[in-house]
Design a protein around this motif. Structure first.
Motif, short mmCIF file in Angstrom:
data_model
loop_
_atom_site.label_atom_id
_atom_site.label_comp_id
_atom_site.label_asym_id
_atom_site.label_seq_id
_atom_site.Cartn_x
_atom_site.Cartn_y
_atom_site.Cartn_z
N VAL A 80 0.85 -1.18 0.00
CA VAL A 80 0.00 0.00 0.00
C VAL A 80 0.89 1.24 0.00
O VAL A 80 1.80 1.35 0.82
N GLN A 81 0.60 2.17 -0.89
CA GLN A 81 1.43 3.37 -1.00
C GLN A 81 0.56 4.61 -0.89
O GLN A 81 -0.43 4.77 -1.61
N LEU A 82 0.92 5.48 0.04
CA LEU A 82 0.30 6.79 0.16
C LEU A 82 1.30 7.82 -0.35
O LEU A 82 2.48 7.76 0.02
N VAL A 83 0.85 8.75 -1.16
CA VAL A 83 1.75 9.73 -1.77
C VAL A 83 1.23 11.13 -1.49
O VAL A 83 0.10 11.46 -1.88
N GLU A 84 2.06 11.94 -0.84
CA GLU A 84 1.71 13.33 -0.57
C GLU A 84 2.29 14.24 -1.63
O GLU A 84 3.30 13.94 -2.26
N SER A 85 1.66 15.39 -1.78
CA SER A 85 2.17 16.44 -2.66
C SER A 85 1.66 17.78 -2.15
O SER A 85 0.74 17.83 -1.34
N GLY A 86 2.29 18.86 -2.62
CA GLY A 86 1.78 20.19 -2.32
C GLY A 86 2.57 20.99 -1.31
O GLY A 86 2.23 22.13 -1.03
N GLY A 87 3.61 20.41 -0.74
CA GLY A 87 4.39 21.18 0.21
C GLY A 87 5.19 22.27 -0.47
O GLY A 87 5.23 22.36 -1.70
N GLY A 88 5.83 23.11 0.34
CA GLY A 88 6.64 24.18 -0.23
C GLY A 88 6.96 25.24 0.78
O GLY A 88 6.79 25.06 1.99
N LEU A 89 7.43 26.37 0.26
CA LEU A 89 7.81 27.51 1.09
C LEU A 89 6.75 28.59 0.94
O LEU A 89 6.37 28.94 -0.20
N VAL A 90 6.29 29.12 2.06
CA VAL A 90 5.28 30.17 2.03
C VAL A 90 5.56 31.17 3.14
O VAL A 90 6.15 30.81 4.17
N GLN A 91 5.15 32.39 2.95
CA GLN A 91 5.32 33.40 3.99
C GLN A 91 4.23 33.25 5.05
O GLN A 91 3.13 32.75 4.78
N ALA A 92 4.53 33.72 6.24
CA ALA A 92 3.55 33.69 7.32
C ALA A 92 2.28 34.43 6.87
O ALA A 92 2.35 35.47 6.22
N GLY A 93 1.14 33.82 7.22
CA GLY A 93 -0.14 34.37 6.79
C GLY A 93 -0.65 33.79 5.49
O GLY A 93 -1.81 34.01 5.12
N GLY A 94 0.22 33.08 4.78
CA GLY A 94 -0.16 32.51 3.50
C GLY A 94 -0.88 31.17 3.63
O GLY A 94 -1.20 30.73 4.73
N SER A 95 -1.12 30.57 2.48
CA SER A 95 -1.88 29.31 2.43
C SER A 95 -1.16 28.27 1.59
O SER A 95 -0.42 28.61 0.66
N THR A 99 -2.80 10.80 -2.10
CA THR A 99 -3.51 9.81 -2.90
C THR A 99 -3.10 8.41 -2.45
O THR A 99 -2.02 8.22 -1.87
N GLY A 100 -3.97 7.45 -2.73
CA GLY A 100 -3.70 6.08 -2.33
C GLY A 100 -4.69 5.14 -2.95
O GLY A 100 -5.53 5.54 -3.77
N PRO A 101 -4.63 3.88 -2.60
CA PRO A 101 -5.51 2.87 -3.22
C PRO A 101 -6.93 2.90 -2.67
O PRO A 101 -7.17 3.38 -1.55
N LYS A 102 -7.83 2.35 -3.45
CA LYS A 102 -9.23 2.30 -3.07
C LYS A 102 -9.44 1.51 -1.78
O LYS A 102 -10.32 1.83 -0.97
#
Length: 122
Positions: free
Chosen positions: A1-16, A22-25
């Motif tokens: 079973v594999q869970l895969v994250e995405s979307g991280g990064g660098l952001v300034q305080a107050g940002g979003s 994603t993963g298997p059914k």
């Protein structure tokens, strides 16, 4: 079973930022799922969790700022993070654990993603 994250990064305080997992059914259909984070020198902590039926709970430190959502039909779980603070800086992990242990959270032998870095600058 594999869970895969995405979307991280660098952001300034107050940002979003929005993290996705994603993963298997087989996971999305019945498992409890959630987001954990681990900051340098600190223990891993639960940020938010979601049952397969739609229940949600949050850590006090993120209530009102973070929203967990889960689309079982699309095999996707997200974490919308608003009003980010420098103390939110951590590696964020997607996790899944048995549905009947919702309030216990994920254990070492449950399912974990590889993690995604979130850095909030002041």
């Amino acid at each position: 079973v594999q869970l895969v994250e995405s979307g991280g990064g660098l952001v300034q305080a107050g940002g979003s930022l929005t993290l996705s997992c994603t993963g298997p059914k087989s996971i999305f259909s019945i498992y409890s799922m959630g987001w954990y984070r681990q900051a340098p020198g600190k223990e891993r902590e639960l940020v938010a969790r979601s049952s397969s039926g739609g229940s949600r709970t949050y850590a006090d430190s993120v209530k009102g700022r973070f929203t967990i959502s889960r689309a079982n039909d699309k095999l996707t779980m997200s974490l919308q993070m608003n009003s980010l603070k420098p103390e939110d800086t951590a590696i964020y992990y997607c996790a899944a654990w048995p549905y009947n242990k919702y309030y216990e959270g994920a254990g070492q032998n449950d399912y974990w993603g590889q993690g995604t870095q979130v850095t909030v600058s002041s």
